[in-house]
Design an enzyme around this catalytic site. Structure first.
Site, PDB file in Angstrom:
ATOM      1  N   HIS A 108       1.503  13.584  -7.154  1.00 13.05           N
ATOM      2  CA  HIS A 108       0.898  12.643  -6.206  1.00 13.05           C
ATOM      3  C   HIS A 108       1.852  11.477  -5.913  1.00 13.05           C
ATOM      4  O   HIS A 108       1.419  10.343  -5.688  1.00 13.05           O
ATOM      5  CB  HIS A 108      -0.437  12.138  -6.762  1.00 13.05           C
ATOM      6  CG  HIS A 108      -1.496  11.942  -5.711  1.00 13.05           C
ATOM      7  ND1 HIS A 108      -2.331  12.942  -5.301  1.00 13.05           N
ATOM      8  CD2 HIS A 108      -1.863  10.860  -4.981  1.00 13.05           C
ATOM      9  CE1 HIS A 108      -3.163  12.480  -4.374  1.00 13.05           C
ATOM     10  NE2 HIS A 108      -2.896  11.226  -4.157  1.00 13.05           N
ATOM     11  N   ARG A 148      -3.555   1.173  -9.046  1.00 13.66           N
ATOM     12  CA  ARG A 148      -2.240   0.865  -8.478  1.00 13.66           C
ATOM     13  C   ARG A 148      -2.237  -0.640  -8.272  1.00 13.66           C
ATOM     14  O   ARG A 148      -2.827  -1.163  -7.309  1.00 13.66           O
ATOM     15  CB  ARG A 148      -2.029   1.613  -7.159  1.00 13.66           C
ATOM     16  CG  ARG A 148      -1.824   3.104  -7.363  1.00 13.66           C
ATOM     17  CD  ARG A 148      -1.385   3.809  -6.100  1.00 13.66           C
ATOM     18  NE  ARG A 148      -2.440   3.914  -5.138  1.00 13.66           N
ATOM     19  CZ  ARG A 148      -3.319   4.928  -5.071  1.00 13.66           C
ATOM     20  NH1 ARG A 148      -3.243   5.932  -5.917  1.00 13.66           N
ATOM     21  NH2 ARG A 148      -4.254   4.932  -4.154  1.00 13.66           N
ATOM     22  N   TYR A 196       0.823  -1.206   0.000  1.00 15.31           N
ATOM     23  CA  TYR A 196       0.000   0.000   0.000  1.00 15.31           C
ATOM     24  C   TYR A 196       0.861   1.263   0.000  1.00 15.31           C
ATOM     25  O   TYR A 196       0.605   2.212  -0.732  1.00 15.31           O
ATOM     26  CB  TYR A 196      -0.941   0.009   1.215  1.00 15.31           C
ATOM     27  CG  TYR A 196      -1.768   1.266   1.286  1.00 15.31           C
ATOM     28  CD1 TYR A 196      -2.655   1.596   0.257  1.00 15.31           C
ATOM     29  CD2 TYR A 196      -1.656   2.160   2.353  1.00 15.31           C
ATOM     30  CE1 TYR A 196      -3.399   2.763   0.296  1.00 15.31           C
ATOM     31  CE2 TYR A 196      -2.405   3.331   2.391  1.00 15.31           C
ATOM     32  CZ  TYR A 196      -3.268   3.629   1.365  1.00 15.31           C
ATOM     33  OH  TYR A 196      -3.995   4.793   1.389  1.00 15.31           O
TER      34      TYR A 196
HETATM   35  C1  FMN Z   1      -0.116   5.860   0.952  1.00 17.57           C
HETATM   36  C2  FMN Z   1      -0.306   7.237   0.374  1.00 17.57           C
HETATM   37  C3  FMN Z   1      -1.547   7.849   0.475  1.00 17.57           C
HETATM   38  C4  FMN Z   1      -1.730   9.137  -0.046  1.00 17.57           C
HETATM   39  N1  FMN Z   1      -2.946   9.745   0.122  1.00 17.57           N
HETATM   40  C5  FMN Z   1      -3.098  11.053  -0.246  1.00 17.57           C
HETATM   41  C6  FMN Z   1      -4.284  11.760   0.071  1.00 17.57           C
HETATM   42  O1  FMN Z   1      -5.219  11.224   0.686  1.00 17.57           O
HETATM   43  N2  FMN Z   1      -4.375  13.050  -0.336  1.00 17.57           N
HETATM   44  C7  FMN Z   1      -3.364  13.690  -1.038  1.00 17.57           C
HETATM   45  O2  FMN Z   1      -3.494  14.861  -1.388  1.00 17.57           O
HETATM   46  N3  FMN Z   1      -2.230  13.021  -1.329  1.00 17.57           N
HETATM   47  C8  FMN Z   1      -2.057  11.746  -0.944  1.00 17.57           C
HETATM   48  N4  FMN Z   1      -0.895  11.089  -1.206  1.00 17.57           N
HETATM   49  C9  FMN Z   1       0.176  11.784  -1.946  1.00 17.57           C
HETATM   50  C10 FMN Z   1       1.094  12.545  -0.985  1.00 17.57           C
HETATM   51  O3  FMN Z   1       0.430  13.613  -0.369  1.00 17.57           O
HETATM   52  C11 FMN Z   1       2.313  13.120  -1.708  1.00 17.57           C
HETATM   53  O4  FMN Z   1       1.899  13.897  -2.797  1.00 17.57           O
HETATM   54  C12 FMN Z   1       3.263  12.019  -2.208  1.00 17.57           C
HETATM   55  O5  FMN Z   1       3.334  10.947  -1.301  1.00 17.57           O
HETATM   56  C13 FMN Z   1       4.648  12.605  -2.392  1.00 17.57           C
HETATM   57  O6  FMN Z   1       5.511  11.667  -2.992  1.00 17.57           O
HETATM   58  P1  FMN Z   1       6.512  10.720  -2.179  1.00 17.57           P
HETATM   59  O7  FMN Z   1       5.671   9.649  -1.587  1.00 17.57           O
HETATM   60  O8  FMN Z   1       7.433  10.221  -3.225  1.00 17.57           O
HETATM   61  O9  FMN Z   1       7.179  11.545  -1.124  1.00 17.57           O
HETATM   62  C14 FMN Z   1      -0.677   9.805  -0.700  1.00 17.57           C
HETATM   63  C15 FMN Z   1       0.577   9.171  -0.786  1.00 17.57           C
HETATM   64  C16 FMN Z   1       0.764   7.908  -0.243  1.00 17.57           C
HETATM   65  C17 FMN Z   1       2.119   7.284  -0.347  1.00 17.57           C
END
Ligand code: FMN
Length: 425
Positions: free
Chosen positions: A317, A206, A63
């Site tokens: 994201h 995903r 996840y």
């Molecule tokens: C498990 C997971 C859940 C995420 N859920 C959200 C979310 O609910 N809302 C959102 O704006 N971004 C979400 N993101 C994206 C993160 O806010 C962010 O943009 C991203 O993790 C940055 O990249 P990195 O994981 O390489 O640091 C999620 C990322 C992950 C890994």
């Protein structure tokens, strides 16, 4: 080679001079008495990731670690793009490990690093939201609670009063009644910044999540149960913190709603990306700093500014939507140039080290955020993980500034940067 920083330097958003009288955040070697021992075992974020893979139930690791596309190619692009940015140091000056505290929207934070919003982080480690928030509060870095996080706005406001930001997804069908109420609650709780996510217009696949059984509600099947049994530390955390649930949304589904009902509600009611008209409505309601997350084009940055947003996060994201999106680090210089001093430009997606933080900073990002790095920390070390991830990122950020001969973060903006893949719009 070209000096893309030189072009961007004069355009960088000036921080709000009216700083709130917060005490100066700590900088320098970690205050954690366990730091030396943890550092010996996990000297970089990559070590935390490796340990998380071994220690977590398989579904939990999949996840947090998986993305869109063939073999996570979107995530790999983010990493490769950051790795490709070269910073040319200047020597012959007195070396120092400079403090790396910064100001964002009138508040001082310990470093240009924050915790990105994440939905369902408690699947990765039960209790995750509060552990992350408390570590951010202690270290004084921004913590962003996700709409589909697993703690409530009010709980986070109590745990992290000085560093609390809130992220909102668009409500698909409810004429924004829920969104407006969440914003009202965030305002009443003293949240500092509201982040509107615009980069999930549709749901995408995903594959790693689907295959382990996480595409619907969190209802563990036999395979998942076995994985939990094989991960005693995770199971203990589950016992302590209870089954992960989207706590913020329970107020709208009904207090007695089951997990499955809450998840079904979230899937039904949350979806689509905010339109510009909707962003304007939130601008009217939200009195504090308003940030749009997911910008990848300078003209979208321009549009956001015209609606009165205070900041934006250049993001794809974290490679979790579609793999064709450009790496945010490659879109960053053009967006910084377009925005100038009119709003604060930040960046996430792919940050795995303090050196990455400094790459983005040198290219004009006022701050960076990370998601997966913090989840890997939780996976490797449980409750202790977020603090160690923060410590590593801050130490490495200082070291990178020091290596470049920068005595302050801003001096790093005058280094020569080789960034061949910078996007031209
Ligand atoms: C498990 C997971 C859940 C995420 N859920 C959200 C979310 O609910 N809302 C959102 O704006 N971004 C979400 N993101 C994206 C993160 O806010 C962010 O943009 C991203 O993790 C940055 O990249 P990195 O994981 O390489 O640091 C999620 C990322 C992950 C890994």
């Amino acid at each position: 080679m070209h000096d893309s920083t030189a072009a961007a330097t004069s355009q960088i958003a000036a921080p709000n001079a009216a700083a709130v009288g917060a005490s100066k955040p700590r900088a320098g070697r970690s205050a954690n008495p366990r730091y030396a021992e943890l550092y010996r075992r996990y000297p970089t974020i990559d070590y935390l990731r490796r340990r998380a893979r071994q220690r977590l139930p398989h579904f939990a690791f999949e996840y947090c670690d998986g993305g869109s596309g063939k073999e996570d190619s979107g995530i790999k692009r983010n990493w490769a793009a950051l790795d490709a940015v070269e910073l040319v140091p200047r020597y012959g000056v007195m070396p120092s490990l400079p403090p790396c505290d910064i100001e964002l929207f009138g508040r001082r934070y310990a470093a240009p690093i924050g915790i990105a919003p994440m939905g369902g982080p408690a699947i990765v480690w039960p209790g995750a939201d509060l552990y992350l928030a408390r570590a951010a509060q202690r270290a004084r870095i921004p913590y962003t609670l996700g709409t589909v996080g697993c703690a409530t706005i009010e709980e986070i406001a109590e745990a992290a009063p000085d560093v609390f930001w809130f992220q909102l997804y668009r409500a698909a069908r409810n004429d924004h009644a829920i969104g407006f109420d969440l914003v009202r609650r965030a305002q009443a709780a003293g949240c500092h910044a509201l982040v509107l996510t615009i980069d999930v217009p549709v749901r995408t696949t995903r594959a790693r999540e689907v295959v382990v059984g996480l595409s619907g509600a969190f209802s563990p099947d036999l395979k998942m149960m076995l994985q939990m049994v094989m991960s005693p530390a995770w199971s203990l955390a589950l016992r302590k913190n209870g089954i992960p649930r989207f706590s913020n949304l329970r107020a709208y589904v009904g207090a007695n709603a089951s997990i499955n009902e809450t998840v079904a509600f979230a899937r039904r009611e949350m979806g689509g990306a905010f339109t510009w008209e909707e962003i304007a409505k939130y601008r009217e309601r939200w009195k504090g700093p308003l940030i749009v997350k997911g910008i990848l084009h300078p003209q979208d940055a321009e549009k956001a500014i015209s609606l009165g947003v205070d900041g934006m996060i250049v993001s794809n994201h974290g490679g979790r939507q579609i793999e064709a999106l450009p790496a945010p680090i490659d879109a960053l210089p053009a967006i910084v140039k377009q925005v100038g001093t009119r709003a604060t430009v930040m960046m996430d997606s792919g940050i795995r080290s303090g050196t990455d933080v400094v790459r983005a900073y040198a290219l004009g990002a006022a701050a960076t955020f990370a998601g997966k790095a913090f989840l890997w920390g939780l996976g490797a070390l449980g409750e202790e993980g977020p603090a160690h991830t923060i410590d590593l990122l801050i130490e490495e950020t200082q070291a990178a500034f020091g290596q470049l001969g920068a005595h302050t973060p801003d001096e790093a903006r005058s280094v020569v940067v080789r960034h061949r893949a910078a996007l031209q719009f």
